[in-house]
Design a protein around this motif. Structure first.
Motif, short mmCIF file in Angstrom:
data_model
loop_
_atom_site.label_atom_id
_atom_site.label_comp_id
_atom_site.label_asym_id
_atom_site.label_seq_id
_atom_site.Cartn_x
_atom_site.Cartn_y
_atom_site.Cartn_z
N PHE A 1 0.69 -1.24 0.02
CA PHE A 1 -0.09 -0.07 0.04
C PHE A 1 0.83 1.42 0.07
CE2 PHE A 1 -3.46 -2.78 2.25
CZ PHE A 1 -4.10 -2.71 0.98
N GLY A 2 2.34 1.28 0.26
CA GLY A 2 2.98 2.39 0.27
C GLY A 2 2.63 3.22 1.76
N VAL A 3 2.51 2.57 2.82
CA VAL A 3 2.11 3.30 3.89
C VAL A 3 3.26 2.63 4.91
CG1 VAL A 3 -0.13 3.99 3.05
CG2 VAL A 3 0.23 1.79 4.69
N THR A 4 2.94 3.41 6.23
CA THR A 4 3.76 2.85 7.40
C THR A 4 2.79 1.89 8.11
OG1 THR A 4 2.91 4.77 8.83
CG2 THR A 4 4.73 4.97 7.60
N THR A 5 3.28 1.04 8.88
CA THR A 5 2.73 0.14 9.63
C THR A 5 1.58 0.88 10.53
OG1 THR A 5 4.51 -0.03 11.29
CG2 THR A 5 4.23 -1.63 9.54
N ASP A 6 2.08 2.14 10.93
CA ASP A 6 1.07 2.82 11.99
C ASP A 6 -0.18 3.16 11.11
OD1 ASP A 6 2.75 3.00 14.15
OD2 ASP A 6 3.28 4.92 13.76
N VAL A 7 0.00 3.56 9.94
CA VAL A 7 -1.31 3.87 9.22
C VAL A 7 -2.19 2.42 9.20
CG1 VAL A 7 -2.08 4.42 7.05
CG2 VAL A 7 -0.23 5.53 7.96
N LEU A 8 -1.41 1.52 8.81
CA LEU A 8 -2.08 0.07 8.52
C LEU A 8 -2.75 -0.30 9.86
CD1 LEU A 8 -2.21 -1.99 6.20
CD2 LEU A 8 -0.13 -3.34 7.53
N PRO B 1 -1.70 9.16 4.30
CA PRO B 1 -2.04 8.96 2.84
C PRO B 1 -3.16 9.80 2.00
CG PRO B 1 -2.63 6.98 4.13
CD PRO B 1 -1.93 8.08 5.03
N ASN B 2 -4.10 10.09 2.74
CA ASN B 2 -5.36 10.98 2.37
C ASN B 2 -5.14 12.29 2.68
OD1 ASN B 2 -6.37 8.65 1.05
ND2 ASN B 2 -7.50 7.86 3.06
N ASN B 3 -4.02 13.05 3.29
CA ASN B 3 -3.96 13.96 3.65
C ASN B 3 -3.99 15.25 2.31
OD1 ASN B 3 -2.32 16.90 4.36
ND2 ASN B 3 -3.32 15.88 6.34
N LEU B 4 -5.17 16.13 2.33
CA LEU B 4 -5.14 16.94 1.02
C LEU B 4 -4.16 17.80 1.04
CD1 LEU B 4 -9.00 17.16 1.08
CD2 LEU B 4 -7.74 16.01 -0.53
N VAL B 5 -3.51 18.44 2.20
CA VAL B 5 -2.46 19.20 1.98
C VAL B 5 -1.25 18.60 1.27
CG1 VAL B 5 -0.83 20.58 2.88
CG2 VAL B 5 -3.14 20.79 3.90
N LEU B 6 -1.14 17.45 1.67
CA LEU B 6 0.23 16.57 1.15
C LEU B 6 -0.12 16.40 -0.30
CD1 LEU B 6 1.38 14.69 4.08
CD2 LEU B 6 2.40 16.49 3.12
N LEU B 7 -1.59 15.70 -0.66
CA LEU B 7 -1.65 15.27 -1.98
C LEU B 7 -1.73 16.57 -2.97
CD1 LEU B 7 -4.82 12.98 -1.23
CD2 LEU B 7 -2.58 12.47 -2.31
#
Length: 377
Positions: free
Chosen positions: A57-64, A110-116
């Motif tokens: 998924f390309g995320v950290t384990t914290d996000v998972l 992963p869904n932060n609109l500022v970063l996106l």
């Protein structure tokens, strides 16, 4: 703090990445039934599968695990600020480093609109060949694919009409560059036909009714800035079209009329918005004069392009482009300060003079003198 079960997170991330349960299972070398049980909450991934899942998924384990920081918005702005500090105008490697820093932030949020939104902006700059030195040829396909995915997320999750329209424009530019013209045309359908459907035009009307005239000036100034930049970009593209079909006189008339208009509005000539990274109207005019056989006029416009910068380089060894546009007769706001060091300026001016289209002028004394001045910087 855990805000979602791991099964809910897996389901959300899988859908965001357009994976079927079967496709996710194949990447993890497990059965689709196992993925279904995770998402339904009837079982959990084995500990040995957590890291591979996060990697897919390309995320950290914290996000998972659904662990979200309590101050994600502040963290996102910090990441964006750090990315801005990393990049150095004229140096591609620093822009790639800044882009990668934003991607690292998206692994955690992963869904932060500022970063996106910031990632999409960087990505578009890096993956389009027409962006000159900003084009990251070796990573362009990878960045384009990721930018397309991120633009889709913005369209799905954002409630800001301007962010959504910008994401559609990113997709339009990507599809056009890739030759997918049907998809590009479909994205164009999302845009309004009228040019007065803007935030700042309408906010100015609100403040007019309230009698808050300083706010009217500010909003209309920002809108004027965007309008001038858009008009100039359209004129440059129109001039290129005239040039490419052999209508050189019309291209010349168009550019000369634009420069006269700008001089009337601002009281002096200065470099256009459409300059280093998207073209140079002076050089486009020079090319049109060369095509029509007028080398004298062509050389004059090459000098207009180059000498402006040579004349304003100060002992500070930096050029503040925005300062050149302060206090004009027509109020224009919202122009970002760009500080360019002399070494970078030398590179950009050299690139202009090395343009293949200027080959017929290289033997002239005026051209050689101009080149000597740039080389001596």
């Amino acid at each position: 703090m855990m805000t979602q079960t791991i099964g809910q997170v897996i389901r959300r991330l899988r859908k965001e990445r357009n994976f079927t349960q079967e496709e996710l299972a194949e990447q993890l070398n497990i059965s689709a039934q196992a993925v279904s049980k995770w998402e339904n909450g009837t079982s959990m991934p084995d500990i040995s599968q957590v890291v591979p899942l996060a990697s897919v998924f390309g995320v950290t384990t914290d996000v998972l695990f659904g662990v979200e920081g309590t101050n994600a918005a502040e963290e996102a702005y910090r990441i964006v600020s750090e990315a801005e500090e990393i990049k150095q105008y004229g140096e591609l490697s620093t822009y790639l480093a800044a882009y990668d820093h934003l991607l690292e932030g998206l692994q955690k949020y992963p869904n932060n609109l500022v970063l996106l939104n910031n990632c999409v902006g960087f990505g578009l700059s890096l993956c389009l060949p027409e962006n000159g030195w900003l084009y990251a040829a070796e990573r362009a396909d990878e960045i384009a694919s990721e930018t397309e995915r991120q633009a889709g997320l913005i369209i799905s999750y954002s409630r800001s009409p301007s962010d959504i329209l910008r994401a559609h424009q990113v997709l339009l530019l990507l599809y056009s560059s890739q030759g997918e013209y049907g998809k590009a045309a479909a994205e164009a359908e999302h845009f309004p036909e009228r040019t007065d459907f803007t935030l700042h035009t309408n906010m100015a009307r609100v403040y007019e009714c309230r009698g808050e005239w300083e706010e009217v000036i500010r909003h209309l100034g920002i809108d004027n800035s965007y309008a001038i930049q858009t008009l100039e970009d359209n004129l440059a593209r129109l001039g290129k079209a005239y040039y490419n079909v052999g209508r050189y006189d019309q291209a010349i008339y168009l550019y000369e009329s634009w420069f006269r208009t700008m001089e009337a509005m601002f009281g002096e000539r200065f470099p256009s918005f459409h300059d280093f990274d998207s073209g140079d109207c002076y050089l486009l005019l020079a090319q049109a004069y060369l095509a029509s056989g007028d080398k004298e006029k062509a050389m004059e416009n090459v000098e207009n392009s180059i000498r402006f910068y040579l004349d304003i380089i100060r002992p500070t060894k930096k050029i503040r482009l925005a300062a050149l546009r302060e206090n004009p007769p027509l109020t224009v706001h919202g122009i970002t300060d760009i500080f360019i060091s002399v070494p970078v300026m030398k590179v950009k001016l050299t690139e202009k003079l090395d343009s293949p289209e200027l080959e017929p002028l290289r033997d002239s004394e005026r051209f050689r003198a101009l080149r000597d001045e740039v080389d001596s910087l």
